[in-house]
Design a protein around this motif. Sequence first.
Motif, PDB file in Angstrom:
ATOM      1  N   ILE A 164       0.860  -1.189   0.000  1.00 27.73           N
ATOM      2  CA  ILE A 164       0.000   0.000   0.000  1.00 27.73           C
ATOM      3  C   ILE A 164       0.892   1.233   0.000  1.00 27.73           C
ATOM      4  N   GLN A 165       1.030   1.863  -1.163  1.00 27.74           N
ATOM      5  CA  GLN A 165       1.867   3.058  -1.256  1.00 27.74           C
ATOM      6  C   GLN A 165       1.154   4.271  -0.681  1.00 27.74           C
ATOM      7  N   ALA A 166      -0.163   4.363  -0.919  1.00 32.50           N
ATOM      8  CA  ALA A 166      -0.935   5.496  -0.399  1.00 32.50           C
ATOM      9  C   ALA A 166      -2.403   5.106  -0.307  1.00 32.50           C
ATOM     10  N   THR A 167      -3.103   5.732   0.647  1.00 35.17           N
ATOM     11  CA  THR A 167      -4.538   5.531   0.831  1.00 35.17           C
ATOM     12  C   THR A 167      -5.218   6.894   0.825  1.00 35.17           C
ATOM     13  N   TYR A 168      -6.268   7.020   0.017  1.00 35.73           N
ATOM     14  CA  TYR A 168      -7.000   8.279  -0.125  1.00 35.73           C
ATOM     15  C   TYR A 168      -8.446   8.104   0.335  1.00 35.73           C
ATOM     16  N   LEU A 169      -8.939   9.081   1.074  1.00 33.73           N
ATOM     17  CA  LEU A 169     -10.348   9.162   1.440  1.00 33.73           C
ATOM     18  C   LEU A 169     -10.927  10.432   0.830  1.00 33.73           C
ATOM     19  N   MET A 170     -11.922  10.281  -0.007  1.00 38.07           N
ATOM     20  CA  MET A 170     -12.551  11.401  -0.706  1.00 38.07           C
ATOM     21  C   MET A 170     -11.497  12.321  -1.331  1.00 38.07           C
ATOM     22  N   GLY A 171     -10.558  11.692  -1.991  1.00 36.06           N
ATOM     23  CA  GLY A 171      -9.566  12.444  -2.742  1.00 36.06           C
ATOM     24  C   GLY A 171      -8.441  13.039  -1.927  1.00 36.06           C
ATOM     25  N   GLU A 172      -8.442  12.812  -0.617  1.00 35.90           N
ATOM     26  CA  GLU A 172      -7.401  13.343   0.250  1.00 35.90           C
ATOM     27  C   GLU A 172      -6.519  12.223   0.755  1.00 35.90           C
ATOM     28  N   LYS A 173      -5.202  12.409   0.634  1.00 38.06           N
ATOM     29  CA  LYS A 173      -4.283  11.382   1.077  1.00 38.06           C
ATOM     30  C   LYS A 173      -4.273  11.298   2.610  1.00 38.06           C
ATOM     31  N   LYS A 174      -4.578  10.096   3.134  1.00 37.54           N
ATOM     32  CA  LYS A 174      -4.618   9.876   4.579  1.00 37.54           C
ATOM     33  C   LYS A 174      -3.496   8.979   5.062  1.00 37.54           C
ATOM     34  N   TYR A 175      -2.843   8.308   4.132  1.00 33.52           N
ATOM     35  CA  TYR A 175      -1.704   7.458   4.497  1.00 33.52           C
ATOM     36  C   TYR A 175      -0.712   7.468   3.350  1.00 33.52           C
TER      37      TYR A 175
END
Length: 431
Positions: A417-428
């Motif tokens: 998992i390089q990145a996680t987005y919630l509603m277009g915003e990077k959260k991780y």
Amino acid sequence: MPKKLIKARILHFIDQNDTQASNYEYFPEGGLLIDDGIIEQCGSLSSILPMMSEEVSIIDYSDQLIIPGFIDTHLHYPQIDVIASPGKNLLDWLERFTFPSEAKYQHRDWSLQSSEFFLEELLRNGTTSALVFGTVHSESADALFTTAFERNFRLLTGKVAMDRNCPDYLQDTPESSYEDALELINKWHLKGRLQYAITPRFAITSSEAQLEKMAELARLYPEMVIQTHLAENVDEVAWMKELFPKHRSYLDVYDQYGLLRPNSVYAHCIYLDELDIARLQTTKSSIAFCPTSNLFLGSGLMNLQHYTSQQIQVALATDIGGGTSFSMLKTMGRAYEVAHLRGDVLSAFDLFYLATLAGAKALGIDRSVGNFIPGKEADFIVLDLKATPLMERRIGICQSLEEELFVALILGDDRNIQATYLMGEKKYQRQ
């Protein structure tokens, strides 16, 4: 916020068909156009670029694969401290490890600290929506709602109802379980991306009076998600028959209290007969498939292929902490192995579908998340399929997208998992 264009390889599922291989869209050079957290367009980059304005911010993940965020349909956040505890079976494991750990969640500070760790683990593993058990304490659900609201996480949870066959320090009453639920519903249900879930732990730990109170809640909120456990373990099923001798089956207990309906999610479902299966199909109830916990606790091998052949909605779940990993990639790998032990072979497309759009359908949130149809919320993850030296070597000789996905679910974990987005915003962001 300015519009965003995400450049990447893009994969998502459209709907459930007889053949999973025919119900996905894949764009080797894809674009995901996001406006204020909502997907405006998903398709080939060449079709999106001509319509872009100068104000669009471009984020380039061209070497990576973007998929919708994982949706976990059954797990227990108060069990993060008992994961990897060696119980003899389900009931022994609950008594020796789980119940003592859950006692701590009467304290709000402990619940808040634990919920923060829990949600960070979900994001680190690419999970963007989840149906979660708290404990019998209202504080546990309130803390998790608070933490999820702060992160804009799509969460469904509820206070557990449990008034018998458990330690005294974890018991509520039929009346308190109902009143506590109403208070939490009034405070949190449909606030932001939060939903309350009616949560009897399982029939064994609820009296008939309490099940009637849960039925009353269900009648009061006909669209609300219901979550509980069903037919996980042989000893559990035998005990249920002693407690409910007038009922035909374990499932029939829930059925007689009006708890079977769309958006009701039953975890495990290993030991059901054909009448039970027909009733699940008729009521459009869903099953949460929990392969890692079923293997770890020696509960049994769920017959996924039979359920899906009967048009029952099945989705994937980690079942932390009987389950052994927050990673839906690892959970997909165990699901493949469970099916294989039953003589069935699942494709990588089947398994990624179970972890994304199938979960949204089971929870009744597929109008909002689960794929990249325009108008849905932009929850997605960036997958690095070459996150380890072994995966890089293996991916380098893959001949198809399906082969790459299969390598990911067999060899993958949180490192992918390089990145996680919630509603277009990077959260991780992986460090």
